[in-house]
Write a protein that holds these residues in place. Structure first.
Motif, PDB file in Angstrom:
ATOM      1  N   ASN A 126       0.827  -1.223   0.000  1.00 29.69           N
ATOM      2  CA  ASN A 126       0.000   0.000   0.000  1.00 29.69           C
ATOM      3  C   ASN A 126       0.852   1.260   0.000  1.00 29.69           C
ATOM      4  N   ALA A 149      -5.530  -5.905   2.157  1.00 23.49           N
ATOM      5  CA  ALA A 149      -6.553  -4.912   2.515  1.00 23.49           C
ATOM      6  C   ALA A 149      -6.209  -3.567   1.892  1.00 23.49           C
ATOM      7  N   PRO A 150      -7.214  -2.711   1.641  1.00 21.15           N
ATOM      8  CA  PRO A 150      -6.950  -1.385   1.066  1.00 21.15           C
ATOM      9  C   PRO A 150      -6.073  -0.527   1.981  1.00 21.15           C
ATOM     10  N   ARG A 151      -5.526   0.516   1.405  1.00 16.47           N
ATOM     11  CA  ARG A 151      -4.654   1.434   2.152  1.00 16.47           C
ATOM     12  C   ARG A 151      -5.395   2.038   3.336  1.00 16.47           C
ATOM     13  N   LEU A 152      -4.722   2.054   4.493  1.00 18.60           N
ATOM     14  CA  LEU A 152      -5.294   2.642   5.707  1.00 18.60           C
ATOM     15  C   LEU A 152      -4.529   3.898   6.129  1.00 18.60           C
ATOM     16  N   THR A 195      -6.908   6.991   6.070  1.00 16.20           N
ATOM     17  CA  THR A 195      -7.919   6.974   5.013  1.00 16.20           C
ATOM     18  C   THR A 195      -9.280   6.602   5.597  1.00 16.20           C
ATOM     19  N   ASP A 196     -10.278   6.419   4.717  1.00 15.41           N
ATOM     20  CA  ASP A 196     -11.628   6.064   5.183  1.00 15.41           C
ATOM     21  C   ASP A 196     -11.902   4.563   5.072  1.00 15.41           C
ATOM     22  N   SER A 197     -10.865   3.746   4.878  1.00 14.59           N
ATOM     23  CA  SER A 197     -11.059   2.300   4.748  1.00 14.59           C
ATOM     24  C   SER A 197     -11.535   1.685   6.062  1.00 14.59           C
ATOM     25  N   THR A 198     -12.458   0.730   5.949  1.00 15.20           N
ATOM     26  CA  THR A 198     -12.948   0.001   7.132  1.00 15.20           C
ATOM     27  C   THR A 198     -12.737  -1.510   6.989  1.00 15.20           C
ATOM     28  N   THR A 199     -12.013  -1.917   5.952  1.00 21.20           N
ATOM     29  CA  THR A 199     -11.722  -3.337   5.750  1.00 21.20           C
ATOM     30  C   THR A 199     -10.744  -3.820   6.810  1.00 21.20           C
TER      31      THR A 199
END
Length: 335
Positions: A37, A85-88, A252-256
């Protein structure tokens, strides 16, 4: 000639090796996720350097543990991280995080070298220290190039050597408060930065944690970190010293889900332990009474927070027990 590697490990050596192993398993999880990421090529190279250092440490530690018939700690594994997982966190925060981790690594391994006896253990910690210094240099140089490095405040160079002549130097009464010393400024700056990093990290963890109780615990930690940032920043501002910036936008807005709740709680607990140490050092280095008392009042708050985190970990069987001394009463059948 006596083989000094066959001397039994001392409690200090056992403690430093066990702790380093656990911490490196956390680092491998976190850094492996970061590797997937990152946009900036330079930042990716630095994360790769840090990841390689942690993997090397684990390999060296296993060699020492094998010689001692010492069971490997479980620590953290691939099950504790979702590397896809997406960028946090932003690249800038990752650099700040790595820089902070390198400071903790330098401090811990300096102490371990000072308390070590066996050559193989000392050489191991020298190797870890060298890597931590290398990581510190890489992050500093890159952040300076990118314009993201936040320097501690500047103050005027003294005109002459002086000595304290009045008790006012120690006073914390508002009407008699003196200007801050460079040492006091340094500790205030450091503790603002560490709380800002802690808050940003907890914000990210809060978004991806799964357990409701863990989420509540993190929410409380976020508020504590912000409170401490405000308190220390106010002291600097009231003395016309600039306070370092905030890092809220680094998340970020990631919640994964990225990390297991077990890893999240361990990481937060480790940061709290470091924070308590920082506050103790700052209190000892702050002659002005109001500042020393401020640190003294905050330590119980974060110590209680740490205890509550440990209770959650114990409840969920997440807290791995460190090496313990023999319980002589139990061995004697008295308990």
């Amino acid at each position: 000639m006596e083989d000094k590697t066959k001397i039994r490990l001392t409690a200090a050596e056992m403690s430093s090796l066990w702790t380093q192993y656990i911490n490196d398993t956390v680092s491998i999880c976190v850094l492996s996720y970061f590797m997937n990421n990152i946009d900036d090529k330079k930042v990716k190279e630095i994360v790769e350097f840090a990841l390689g250092a942690s993997q090397k440490n684990i390999s060296l530690l296993k060699e020492i543990f094998n010689r001692e018939d010492f069971p490997y700690p479980i620590g953290f594994t691939k099950k504790d991280v979702n590397v896809h997982a997406p960028r946090l966190f932003s690249d800038t925060f990752i650099m700040m995080y790595l820089r902070h981790m390198s400071i903790l690594g330098m401090a811990a391994n300096t102490v371990a070298i000072g308390l070590g006896t066996r050559p193989d253990v000392i050489n191991f910690h020298k190797s870890v220290l060298k890597s931590a210094i290398g990581l510190q240099d890489l992050t500093r140089e890159t952040m300076l190039e990118q314009g993201t490095y936040i320097r501690p405040p500047f103050i005027s160079v003294p005109d002459k050597v002086d000595f304290v002549e009045k008790q006012k130097f120690l006073s914390g009464v508002k009407s008699r408060r003196r200007a801050l010393t460079s040492v006091e400024i340094t500790h205030l700056f450091l503790n603002i930065q560490t709380n800002q990093i802690g808050k940003a990290l907890i914000m990210g963890f809060l978004q991806v944690a799964q357990d409701k109780e863990v989420k509540g615990y993190l929410q409380r930690g976020k508020k504590i970190a912000q409170k401490h940032v405000d308190l220390f920043s106010d002291i600097l501002k009231n003395n016309d010293i600039p306070a370092p910036m905030f890092w809220d936008s680094a998340v970020t807005d990631s919640t994964t889900q990225v990390f297991s709740d077990k890893l999240i709680l361990f990481h937060v607990s480790a940061m709290i332990a470091a924070g308590i140490g920082n506050y103790g050092a700052a209190m000892a280095a702050s002659p002005r009474k109001d500042i020393g008392l401020k640190y003294a009042s905050l330590i119980p708050e974060i110590a209680l927070y740490a205890e509550d985190g440990a209770n959650i970990m114990i409840k969920n069987s997440w807290l791995e027990e460190p090496p313990m001394a023999d319980d002589r009463d139990q061995l004697s059948g008295l308990t």
